[in-house]
Design a protein around this motif. Structure first.
Motif, PDB file in Angstrom:
ATOM      1  N   LYS A  15       0.841  -1.188   0.000  1.00 19.00           N
ATOM      2  CA  LYS A  15       0.000   0.000   0.000  1.00 19.00           C
ATOM      3  C   LYS A  15       0.883   1.247   0.000  1.00 19.00           C
ATOM      4  O   LYS A  15       1.852   1.324   0.739  1.00 19.00           O
ATOM      5  CB  LYS A  15      -0.917   0.006   1.215  1.00 19.00           C
ATOM      6  CG  LYS A  15      -1.933  -1.151   1.192  1.00 19.00           C
ATOM      7  CD  LYS A  15      -2.848  -1.112   2.404  1.00 19.00           C
ATOM      8  CE  LYS A  15      -3.837  -2.276   2.355  1.00 19.00           C
ATOM      9  NZ  LYS A  15      -4.751  -2.263   3.526  1.00 19.00           N
ATOM     10  N   VAL A  16       0.469   2.233  -0.828  1.00 21.01           N
ATOM     11  CA  VAL A  16       1.222   3.480  -0.947  1.00 21.01           C
ATOM     12  C   VAL A  16       0.232   4.642  -0.865  1.00 21.01           C
ATOM     13  O   VAL A  16      -0.842   4.598  -1.502  1.00 21.01           O
ATOM     14  CB  VAL A  16       1.992   3.532  -2.285  1.00 21.01           C
ATOM     15  CG1 VAL A  16       2.700   4.874  -2.424  1.00 21.01           C
ATOM     16  CG2 VAL A  16       2.982   2.388  -2.377  1.00 21.01           C
ATOM     17  N   ARG A  17       0.583   5.693  -0.096  1.00 21.70           N
ATOM     18  CA  ARG A  17      -0.280   6.877   0.006  1.00 21.70           C
ATOM     19  C   ARG A  17       0.481   8.051  -0.605  1.00 21.70           C
ATOM     20  O   ARG A  17       1.634   8.312  -0.266  1.00 21.70           O
ATOM     21  CB  ARG A  17      -0.637   7.150   1.469  1.00 21.70           C
ATOM     22  CG  ARG A  17      -1.765   8.168   1.648  1.00 21.70           C
ATOM     23  CD  ARG A  17      -2.224   8.224   3.089  1.00 21.70           C
ATOM     24  NE  ARG A  17      -2.809   6.961   3.532  1.00 21.70           N
ATOM     25  CZ  ARG A  17      -4.084   6.619   3.333  1.00 21.70           C
ATOM     26  NH1 ARG A  17      -4.893   7.451   2.689  1.00 21.70           N
ATOM     27  NH2 ARG A  17      -4.546   5.463   3.774  1.00 21.70           N
ATOM     28  N   ILE A  18      -0.222   8.787  -1.517  1.00 22.47           N
ATOM     29  CA  ILE A  18       0.395   9.934  -2.179  1.00 22.47           C
ATOM     30  C   ILE A  18      -0.377  11.198  -1.835  1.00 22.47           C
ATOM     31  O   ILE A  18      -1.463  11.148  -1.234  1.00 22.47           O
ATOM     32  CB  ILE A  18       0.469   9.728  -3.703  1.00 22.47           C
ATOM     33  CG1 ILE A  18      -0.938   9.564  -4.296  1.00 22.47           C
ATOM     34  CG2 ILE A  18       1.340   8.541  -4.044  1.00 22.47           C
ATOM     35  CD1 ILE A  18      -0.953   9.410  -5.812  1.00 22.47           C
ATOM     36  N   VAL A  53      -2.635   2.229  -4.415  1.00 20.64           N
ATOM     37  CA  VAL A  53      -2.237   3.631  -4.236  1.00 20.64           C
ATOM     38  C   VAL A  53      -3.433   4.430  -3.694  1.00 20.64           C
ATOM     39  O   VAL A  53      -4.514   4.445  -4.320  1.00 20.64           O
ATOM     40  CB  VAL A  53      -1.745   4.231  -5.563  1.00 20.64           C
ATOM     41  CG1 VAL A  53      -1.413   5.717  -5.382  1.00 20.64           C
ATOM     42  CG2 VAL A  53      -0.518   3.475  -6.068  1.00 20.64           C
ATOM     43  N   ALA A 104      -2.204   8.160 -10.157  1.00 16.18           N
ATOM     44  CA  ALA A 104      -2.192   7.055  -9.189  1.00 16.18           C
ATOM     45  C   ALA A 104      -1.967   5.721  -9.907  1.00 16.18           C
ATOM     46  O   ALA A 104      -1.220   4.855  -9.443  1.00 16.18           O
ATOM     47  CB  ALA A 104      -3.497   7.037  -8.398  1.00 16.18           C
ATOM     48  N   ALA A 145       1.097   3.101  -9.430  1.00 15.52           N
ATOM     49  CA  ALA A 145       0.822   1.707  -9.066  1.00 15.52           C
ATOM     50  C   ALA A 145       1.478   0.747 -10.045  1.00 15.52           C
ATOM     51  O   ALA A 145       2.082  -0.264  -9.666  1.00 15.52           O
ATOM     52  CB  ALA A 145      -0.685   1.469  -9.019  1.00 15.52           C
TER      53      ALA A 145
END
Length: 580
Positions: free
Chosen positions: A2-5, A31, A14, A18
């Motif tokens: 999991k990635v938060r931008i 994302v 996004a 991803a």
């Protein structure tokens, strides 16, 4: 993963992040944008894609068992199916009328469901405006009777099996690969020749149709080349069968000629049909170009299946041995087969059947040059090539056609490591004006040359007469056989008693006026001459190695072929001879 931008990123941004991260880590990436609870994009790299750590990424969320052919693959299968249908249906119907199989059904007959290993060039001419399935010529590799082989097969439903640039390319590639692999080649021919209206680009080119015969020549003696004809093969197409080591024709179906009947009539005015011009019967009896004649397609396959059992599976190998079996007829009867009268005819195959393994006798060119037998057989399971005089035909005298037939057979046996057995009963080479016109000296020379140059084990058996240069051609003592053995009926001489007495004593006999006295003197001279040429004298003077009781001939040959199975026989250091 999991990635938060940052807040404000678009879904496209996004998704790009991803995708890039998934490719890098080889795992699923979600994302999130800002404080959102749901991912803006999710990506899993397709199966087989390598992650940065060298591992395979897997398909996003999908179970591999759920994967199946895509529309793209299904379209390819449809194209393959269309190609494999061959030419127009009306041409297939004509095949049925002629009693012939469609080419892919023919391959099924030859190789079965699992024997076809692969095909090359199926999509030849696929993108052409006038689509020609496989360009009318199939090539590939298969297993035939437990042996790996290369094959080519014409599709007569496509332009009458004619040859053009793409098909020629496939043919040449197949031959080149056979040179490299050392596996035998099957040519299943049904071709009307080169496509005249498309000759630019394949006829005279360096890698054009002419290269067929160059490659045939390079393959010759390296691997067995076997050709089966299923239709009229004209002009260039007719050279493949004659270049092959063994050619099988089918009765009332096969034909081959340098030109079609129509062309013959145009050039010479001769009106002749295809079978008379170049049919199976003509080539079996008169030209000698047909080694075997089959009744139908199934019989043709069976003949080749029998033939290959005598030949090596691969270049530089020896032919495989089989389980031995006793002769079909008892060796005890051999002496009874050979008549006491040296001029009386008998069938040499009756003797052969008492020497070779039962069911192993396999004659080639049986209708051509019939005074010499050329055949494969086995002795104690070991393949041998038999060259035998046939006293039942022309008294066993050697005519030009028989000499040429024997020379070619000896040459093939030597090329493919098949030991040779000579069974000698001949008054020698035939004399007369006609045989001189037919090149008895030239063709006799070829037979003697082939015998001289053969480096495989050779056994010579003097069965009865061995007169004149016949003993040379039949691998007598001067021709480096591993043994020269004789039956008690054997004789070796420059000529027979009658001819010798006439040549030497004619004048003296004519001076004897009393007829009874002359006949008595002639008989005395004949008996004296026979004592001089009898094999007992030849054995006494060690001209020959042994006289063997006829009932032991099979055992004698078995022991000698076994003992001399491996030889080191070298020819003089030279590029090649000039006789053949």
């Amino acid at each position: 993963m999991k990635v938060r931008i940052a807040e404000g990123a678009t879904e496209e941004e996004a998704s790009a992040i991803a995708s890039a991260l998934s490719r890098h880590v080889g795992d699923e990436v979600e994302v999130f944008v800002g404080d959102a609870d749901e991912p803006a994009a999710t990506w899993r790299e397709p199966a087989g894609t390598l992650a940065s750590d060298g591992t395979n990424a897997t398909v996003g969320g999908a179970d591999e068992d759920d994967l199946g052919p895509t529309e793209r693959e299904e379209r390819l299968w449809e194209e393959i199916e269309e190609i494999e249908l061959g030419g127009p249906e009306k041409y297939k119907e004509r095949l049925e009328e002629q009693g012939k199989l469609f080419v892919r059904d023919r391959l099924d007959l030859w190789f079965g469901d699992d024997g076809l290993k692969f095909e090359d060039g199926k999509f030849a001419e696929f993108d052409a405006d006038d689509r020609l399935p496989a360009d009318g010529l199939l090539t590939g590799a298969a297993e035939f009777e437990g042996r790996d082989v290369h094959f080519m097969a014409n599709d007569f439903t496509v332009k009458a099996g004619s040859m053009a640039s793409k098909g020629v390319e496939k043919f040449l590639r197949m031959q080149h690969r056979a040179l490299q692999s050392g596996n035998p080649v099957l040519y299943l021919m049904d071709s009307s020749g080169g496509r005249i209206d498309q000759q630019t680009g394949f006829f005279a080119n360096r890698e054009g149709i002419g290269k067929y015969y160059y490659n045939h020549s390079m393959l010759s003696g390296r691997v067995p080349q076997i050709c089966v004809l299923y239709g009229p093969c004209i002009a260039g197409a007719a050279y493949t069968p004659v270049f092959a080591d063994f050619t099988v024709m089918v009765e009332e179906m096969s034909a081959m000629a340098i030109a079609s009947p129509r062309m013959v009539q145009m050039v010479t005015g001769e009106d002749i049909d295809m079978q008379d011009l170049g049919g199976a019967g003509m080539h079996a009896e008169h030209s000698g170009s047909a080694d075997l004649v089959a009744r139908d397609e199934e019989h043709a396959r069976q003949l080749v299946a029998d033939l290959v059992t005598y030949l090596p599976d691969k270049a530089h190998e020896k032919p495989p041995r089989s389980e031995p079996s006793d002769p079909a007829k008892s060796p005890e009867g051999i002496d009874g087969v050979v008549p006491q009268n040296p001029n009386r005819a008998y069938d040499m195959t009756d003797l052969i059947e008492r020497v070779v393994d039962a069911g192993s006798y396999f004659e080639l060119q049986s209708e051509y040059g019939t005074e010499i037998i050329t055949a494969f057989a086995r002795i104690d399971g070991r393949p041998v090539g038999i060259v035998a005089n046939q006293p039942a035909q022309r008294s066993g005298a050697i005519f030009p056609d028989a000499a040429e037939k024997a020379a070619e057979f000896i040459w093939k046996c030597d090329a493919f490591e098949i030991p040779l057995l000579y069974l000698t009963d001949t008054p020698g080479f035939m004399a007369g004006s006609q045989v001189e016109k037919d090149a008895i000296l030239e063709k006799g020379k070829k037979m003697i040359y082939a015998t001289s140059s053969a480096t495989v084990p050779k056994q010579c058996v003097v069965v009865r007469k061995a007169y004149g240069a016949g003993i040379y051609a039949m691998s007598g003592p001067a021709y480096d056989p591993q043994s020269t053995i004789a039956l008690p009926s054997g004789e070796i001489a420059i000529m027979g008693p009658e001819a010798a007495i006439n040549a030497v004593y004619a004048n003296k006999l004519n001076d004897i006026e009393d007829e009874e006295e002359r006949k008595q003197r002639e008989q005395e001279l004949r008996e004296e001459y026979r004592e001089d040429i009898d094999v007992h004298r030849m054995a006494s003077e060690t001209v020959i190695d042994e006289i063997v009781p006829p009932s032991t001939l099979r055992d004698e040959l078995e022991a000698r072929f076994e003992f001399y199975a491996d030889l080191d026989k070298d020819l003089p250091d030279k590029k090649h001879g000039t006789i053949l």
